[in-house]
Design a protein around this motif. Structure first.
Motif, PDB file in Angstrom:
ATOM      1  N   SER A 264     -24.142  -9.722  -7.354  1.00  0.00           N
ATOM      2  CA  SER A 264     -23.852  -9.414  -5.949  1.00  0.00           C
ATOM      3  C   SER A 264     -24.721  -8.244  -5.497  1.00  0.00           C
ATOM      4  N   LEU A 265     -25.310  -8.400  -4.321  1.00  0.00           N
ATOM      5  CA  LEU A 265     -26.175  -7.355  -3.781  1.00  0.00           C
ATOM      6  C   LEU A 265     -25.425  -6.491  -2.769  1.00  0.00           C
ATOM      7  N   ASP A 266     -25.634  -5.197  -2.858  1.00  0.00           N
ATOM      8  CA  ASP A 266     -25.167  -4.272  -1.830  1.00  0.00           C
ATOM      9  C   ASP A 266     -26.320  -4.159  -0.829  1.00  0.00           C
ATOM     10  N   SER A 267     -26.136  -4.747   0.344  1.00  0.00           N
ATOM     11  CA  SER A 267     -27.216  -4.798   1.335  1.00  0.00           C
ATOM     12  C   SER A 267     -26.964  -3.878   2.525  1.00  0.00           C
ATOM     13  N   SER A 268     -26.162  -2.829   2.302  1.00  0.00           N
ATOM     14  CA  SER A 268     -25.796  -1.943   3.423  1.00  0.00           C
ATOM     15  C   SER A 268     -27.018  -1.281   4.071  1.00  0.00           C
ATOM     16  N   LYS A 269     -28.072  -1.045   3.278  1.00  0.00           N
ATOM     17  CA  LYS A 269     -29.300  -0.453   3.827  1.00  0.00           C
ATOM     18  C   LYS A 269     -29.901  -1.392   4.893  1.00  0.00           C
ATOM     19  N   ALA A 270     -29.910  -2.695   4.580  1.00  0.00           N
ATOM     20  CA  ALA A 270     -30.435  -3.686   5.535  1.00  0.00           C
ATOM     21  C   ALA A 270     -29.517  -3.813   6.749  1.00  0.00           C
ATOM     22  N   PHE A 271     -28.191  -3.759   6.498  1.00  0.00           N
ATOM     23  CA  PHE A 271     -27.242  -3.852   7.618  1.00  0.00           C
ATOM     24  C   PHE A 271     -27.493  -2.725   8.622  1.00  0.00           C
ATOM     25  N   GLU A 272     -27.779  -1.542   8.089  1.00  0.00           N
ATOM     26  CA  GLU A 272     -28.045  -0.381   8.970  1.00  0.00           C
ATOM     27  C   GLU A 272     -29.312  -0.582   9.817  1.00  0.00           C
ATOM     28  N   LEU A 273     -30.261  -1.373   9.286  1.00  0.00           N
ATOM     29  CA  LEU A 273     -31.505  -1.641  10.023  1.00  0.00           C
ATOM     30  C   LEU A 273     -31.332  -2.746  11.061  1.00  0.00           C
ATOM     31  N   GLY A 274     -30.165  -3.431  11.016  1.00  0.00           N
ATOM     32  CA  GLY A 274     -29.923  -4.490  11.993  1.00  0.00           C
ATOM     33  C   GLY A 274     -29.840  -5.890  11.416  1.00  0.00           C
ATOM     34  N   TYR A 275     -29.826  -5.998  10.086  1.00  0.00           N
ATOM     35  CA  TYR A 275     -29.665  -7.307   9.423  1.00  0.00           C
ATOM     36  C   TYR A 275     -28.192  -7.712   9.537  1.00  0.00           C
ATOM     37  N   GLN A 276     -27.939  -8.917  10.097  1.00  0.00           N
ATOM     38  CA  GLN A 276     -26.553  -9.290  10.398  1.00  0.00           C
ATOM     39  C   GLN A 276     -26.157 -10.675   9.885  1.00  0.00           C
ATOM     40  N   PRO A 277     -25.893 -10.816   8.606  1.00  0.00           N
ATOM     41  CA  PRO A 277     -25.413 -12.105   8.114  1.00  0.00           C
ATOM     42  C   PRO A 277     -24.006 -12.393   8.647  1.00  0.00           C
ATOM     43  N   LEU A 278     -23.709 -13.666   8.816  1.00  0.00           N
ATOM     44  CA  LEU A 278     -22.347 -14.063   9.178  1.00  0.00           C
ATOM     45  C   LEU A 278     -21.541 -14.212   7.898  1.00  0.00           C
ATOM     46  N   SER A 279     -20.242 -14.465   8.018  1.00  0.00           N
ATOM     47  CA  SER A 279     -19.446 -14.772   6.824  1.00  0.00           C
ATOM     48  C   SER A 279     -19.901 -16.147   6.314  1.00  0.00           C
ATOM     49  N   VAL A 280     -19.624 -16.450   5.061  1.00  0.00           N
ATOM     50  CA  VAL A 280     -20.026 -17.742   4.482  1.00  0.00           C
ATOM     51  C   VAL A 280     -19.442 -18.892   5.302  1.00  0.00           C
ATOM     52  N   LYS A 281     -18.173 -18.754   5.683  1.00  0.00           N
ATOM     53  CA  LYS A 281     -17.527 -19.819   6.462  1.00  0.00           C
ATOM     54  C   LYS A 281     -18.232 -20.022   7.810  1.00  0.00           C
ATOM     55  N   GLU A 282     -18.560 -18.912   8.480  1.00  0.00           N
ATOM     56  CA  GLU A 282     -19.259 -19.000   9.776  1.00  0.00           C
ATOM     57  C   GLU A 282     -20.641 -19.633   9.620  1.00  0.00           C
ATOM     58  N   GLU A 283     -21.338 -19.243   8.544  1.00  0.00           N
ATOM     59  CA  GLU A 283     -22.665 -19.821   8.271  1.00  0.00           C
ATOM     60  C   GLU A 283     -22.539 -21.337   8.069  1.00  0.00           C
ATOM     61  N   LEU A 284     -21.539 -21.755   7.280  1.00  0.00           N
ATOM     62  CA  LEU A 284     -21.343 -23.181   7.010  1.00  0.00           C
ATOM     63  C   LEU A 284     -20.970 -23.944   8.281  1.00  0.00           C
ATOM     64  N   GLU A 285     -20.141 -23.316   9.112  1.00  0.00           N
ATOM     65  CA  GLU A 285     -19.746 -23.969  10.386  1.00  0.00           C
ATOM     66  C   GLU A 285     -20.970 -24.189  11.266  1.00  0.00           C
ATOM     67  N   LYS A 286     -21.866 -23.221  11.278  1.00  0.00           N
ATOM     68  CA  LYS A 286     -23.104 -23.338  12.061  1.00  0.00           C
ATOM     69  C   LYS A 286     -23.935 -24.524  11.571  1.00  0.00           C
ATOM     70  N   ILE A 287     -24.052 -24.656  10.233  1.00  0.00           N
ATOM     71  CA  ILE A 287     -24.841 -25.754   9.637  1.00  0.00           C
ATOM     72  C   ILE A 287     -24.164 -27.097   9.948  1.00  0.00           C
ATOM     73  N   ALA A 288     -22.840 -27.149   9.832  1.00  0.00           N
ATOM     74  CA  ALA A 288     -22.091 -28.388  10.102  1.00  0.00           C
ATOM     75  C   ALA A 288     -22.279 -28.828  11.556  1.00  0.00           C
ATOM     76  N   ASN A 289     -22.323 -27.863  12.467  1.00  0.00           N
ATOM     77  CA  ASN A 289     -22.471 -28.184  13.889  1.00  0.00           C
ATOM     78  C   ASN A 289     -23.859 -28.717  14.239  1.00  0.00           C
ATOM     79  N   GLN A 290     -24.833 -28.419  13.371  1.00  0.00           N
ATOM     80  CA  GLN A 290     -26.204 -28.890  13.623  1.00  0.00           C
ATOM     81  C   GLN A 290     -26.406 -30.339  13.176  1.00  0.00           C
ATOM     82  N   LEU A 291     -25.479 -30.844  12.381  1.00  0.00           N
ATOM     83  CA  LEU A 291     -25.653 -32.206  11.827  1.00  0.00           C
ATOM     84  C   LEU A 291     -25.306 -33.269  12.864  1.00  0.00           C
TER      85      LEU A 291
END
Length: 291
Positions: A264-291
């Motif tokens: 597991s990566l601690d990516s808080s440094k990237a988050f502070e720069l503006g990197y904004q991953p969604l939750s896994v569920k939100e990411e999957l919902e986005k992919i499902a909606n594209q199908l």
């Protein structure tokens, strides 16, 4: 528009990156063994392991920046074919850093969470590396070699990536979905933990790092999750039959390359720069909606 060179157009991450980058850059991308056409992208066949070929590509394109995603990224392949994978993963990477240094242009490189042994998570950028497979070892050599040649390189350690299939590459979820749909058995580890991110989110992180980072940055997702729990979310979001989903442990499956338990990566440094991953569920919902 400035020219951006992306290596590895036919790879999963390279393709997603091209889609995103072409909105702001004039994108040139390389492939070698898997021909690909991407609308709006100039595609070139380049053998990254041939220095003259690589140098010629830099000379022809004259890029303003480079993102190097091309790699042999299957740990089992690297374990079985260490010399072949070393040529791409280490030698070509160091040569790319050298060519970027010659022109003083921004360079971003995709490394991996597999540079760690999985015993002391979560890992931030200052954690000591200690790979347990050849793929991880090669990425450590590439990180060190590239930063030595060009300290301005943004070394981006990537997590487990997932997302929509591309014309020439899939992520691991396509096979999972197919197996579950057919109600066949899908055994997933309960004792392997990662911080996964979607290909699109990772691509956004790379473009951000290209602009803002010199040195090492972690681009993991927001959640630490096991393969099995990821599979459970997949069942829920894609409304798949769950009958085949089974839990297992790493020791139950024989693989060529040893796998770390929890990188597991601690990516808080990237988050502070503006990197904004969604939750896994939100990411999957986005992919499902594209199908």
């Amino acid at each position: 528009m400035k020219k951006l060179l992306i290596t590895g157009a036919s790879g999963f991450l390279g393709w997603h990156l091209c889609q995103l980058a072409k909105q702001e850059w004039e994108v040139y991308s390389t492939y070698y063994s898997h021909f690909i056409e991407i609308p709006g992208i100039k595609i070139l066949k380049v053998n990254l392991t041939d220095f003259q070929d690589l140098k010629q590509a830099f000379s022809d394109i004259n890029p303003a920046a480079v993102i190097h995603t091309a790699a042999h990224s299957q740990p089992n392949f690297c374990q079985i074919y260490p010399q072949e994978s070393h040529a791409v993963n280490v030698t070509a990477s160091c040569n790319i850093a050298g060519l970027c240094a010659d022109d003083c242009i921004p360079c971003a490189f995709t490394s991996t969470d597999q540079v760690f042994n999985g015993l002391n998570p979560p890992y931030n950028e200052t954690a000591p590396v200690c790979p347990i497979n050849i793929y991880g070892e090669q990425k450590v050599m590439a990180e060190m070699g590239m930063l030595e040649r060009y300290p301005m390189t943004a070394v981006c350690r990537m997590p487990l990536l997932f997302g929509s299939a591309t014309p020439t590459a899939q992520s691991f979820i396509q096979a999972f979905i197919q197996t579950l749909k057919e109600e066949k058995e899908l055994n997933l580890f309960i004792d392997e933990l990662r911080t996964p991110a979607s290909g699109t989110t990772a691509a956004k992180g790379l473009l951000l790092a290209l602009e803002k980072v010199n040195g090492i940055i972690h681009l993991g997702g927001k959640e630490r999750i096991s393969r099995y729990d990821f599979g459970s979310l997949l069942v829920e979001v894609f409304k798949l039959p769950s009958i085949g989903l089974k839990s297992c442990r790493q020791k139950d499956v024989k693989m060529s390359a040893p796998r770390p338990a929890d990188v597991s990566l601690d990516s808080s440094k990237a988050f502070e720069l503006g990197y904004q991953p969604l939750s896994v569920k939100e990411e999957l919902e986005k992919i499902a909606n594209q199908l």
